[in-house]
Design an enzyme around this catalytic site. Structure first.
Site, mmCIF file in Angstrom:
data_model
loop_
_atom_site.group_PDB
_atom_site.id
_atom_site.type_symbol
_atom_site.label_atom_id
_atom_site.label_comp_id
_atom_site.label_asym_id
_atom_site.label_seq_id
_atom_site.Cartn_x
_atom_site.Cartn_y
_atom_site.Cartn_z
ATOM 1 N N TYR A 169 -30.991 17.827 -56.058
ATOM 2 C CA TYR A 169 -30.573 17.012 -54.917
ATOM 3 C C TYR A 169 -29.623 17.844 -54.053
ATOM 4 O O TYR A 169 -28.692 18.473 -54.565
ATOM 5 C CB TYR A 169 -29.852 15.736 -55.385
ATOM 6 N N GLU A 178 -30.538 15.176 -45.827
ATOM 7 C CA GLU A 178 -30.718 15.177 -47.285
ATOM 8 C C GLU A 178 -32.075 15.741 -47.693
ATOM 9 O O GLU A 178 -33.083 15.472 -47.042
ATOM 10 C CB GLU A 178 -30.591 13.722 -47.752
#
Ligand code: GDP
Ligand code: MN
Length: 377
Positions: free
Chosen positions: A101, A189
């Site tokens: 992530y 993101e």
């Protein structure tokens, strides 16, 4: 304003972040054609402006063009968290060894952007943040110094990224931060950023949320808005320059000023009610804005009472009252309305509304209590 995955990844790719080849389809046949073009093995991904598509069944691997067509057929008929799927992204499929992530967002408390990363990326990142927060790494970016290479290496070390990937990781993290700055985003993101079986680092998913207040200086990005994905209320509110956020409650709120609107919602809750929306008609609102605001509030069928709270400074209470009267002529409604008008031209405002069958109030507490009572029948 949220961007779709395919739009976000295009912006990432422009700054050198590696992504896989892919194209958007709106029909199963188109998805099949794209899959043929990409060699058969693809992933078909719903393009809706909400997270957790994978878990909802909105991301499917296909081993052939035939399978891609079938997957697209299924996904295009889906509804993910209330949003109908109208587009799919057909991408080359990746063989995943590991999921990471990597994101950047505003840390309001620190007054700085913050890079967030984890070696355990993928669809369970939200759960991980709760169950094992130590697995989530944070690195602040000083707005004056910018993002430094050593910081990217620090993140790489903290998520235990194998050394051979550090150089690419530094490039990807730097490009992500650059995208975030350049687009005036509030979130950029990549989840997952994957290490593939053939040892490449690739952004498999992308998400960008833009700051609406900065959109005026990004005409190209503003054009990316997907009107299909927006509720008609939101589109209408933007057209009239109203700030509107739909909520789950029953009491429609129309207020001038964002702070007062927040306060109004709080006090509605304090007296046991539940606000149906946040709506700021802004300073100096004229009758047409007020009409639009009432129309928007009343188009929500859950609304069973309306609380209008106007503090007349620049906004004139008589203008608001006129707007309400025009709206009531246009929309025939039985929903009870509680009005609190104070400040500039309040007497004139109240006089105009005297015959309109409204519940009036002078203090906010009084108004909120009356609205809650009306809402509970
Ligand atoms: P999200 O659930 O909305 O975040 O959608 P993602 O694009 O992140 O996809 C969810 C999950 O599907 C990823 O975490 C991967 O595990 C998996 N996935 C996505 N694309 C591929 C792919 O090309 N190959 C493989 N094997 N898995 C994929
Ligand atoms: Mn994802």
């Amino acid at each position: 304003m949220k961007l779709h995955e395919y739009q976000s990844k295009q912006l990432f790719a422009q700054r050198g972040i590696p992504i896989l080849k892919g194209k958007v389809a709106t029909t199963a046949q188109e998805a099949r054609d794209i899959a043929v073009e990409l060699g058969g093995r693809v992933v078909v991904k719903s393009q809706v402006l909400v997270g957790g598509r994978g878990k909802a069944g909105g991301v499917k691997l296909a081993k052939s063009a035939q399978e891609a067509e079938e997957a697209a057929q299924q996904i295009l008929g889906m509804n993910i968290k209330g949003l109908p799927v109208r587009k799919v992204l057909v991408d080359e499929a990746a063989e995943i060894k590991h999921e990471i992530y990597l994101g950047i967002t505003n840390d309001r408390a620190a007054k700085k952007p913050v890079i967030i990363a984890s070696g355990a990326g993928g669809v369970d990142i939200e759960e991980l943040a709760v169950s094992d927060p130590s697995k989530i790494i944070r690195e602040h970016v000083d707005p004056l110094l910018g993002f430094r290479e050593y910081q990217a290496r620090h993140v790489a070390a903290a998520i235990e990224l194998p050394r051979e990937h550090w150089k690419t990781f530094v490039q990807i993290a730097t490009a992500l931060v650059e995208t975030y700055w350049a687009t005036d985003a509030t979130l950029a993101e990549i989840n997952p950023l994957v290490i593939t079986k053939d040892n490449r680092l690739i952004a498999l998913d992308g998400k960008i949320v833009l700051d609406d207040n900065a959109l005026y200086r990004h005409a190209d990005l503003a054009e990316m808005r997907d009107l299909d994905e927006e509720s008609s209320q939101e589109t209408e509110a933007r057209r009239f320059g109203l700030s509107y956020v739909k909520l789950d409650g029953e009491i429609g709120c129309m207020v001038n000023g964002a702070g007062l609107a927040m306060g109004t919602m709080d006090i509605v809750k304090y007296f046991g009610g539940s606000p149906a929306n946040f709506l700021d008609i802004g300073g100096g609102a004229q009758a047409d804005k007020v009409t639009a605001a009432l129309r928007i509030i009343l188009s929500d069928t859950k609304v069973n009472a309306i609380l209008i709270n106007i503090f007349g400074g620049i906004t004139r209470c008589d203008e608001v009252a006129r707007g309400i009267l025009i709206a009531l002529k246009e929309i025939n409604t039985k929903v009870p309305m509680v009005v609190r008008l104070v400040g500039t031209n309040e007497e004139e405002g109240r006089r105009l509304l005297a015959d309109a069958n409204m519940i009036t109030a002078t203090s906010l507490a009084d108004a909120a209590q009356k609205a809650v009572k009306a809402s509970k029948g």
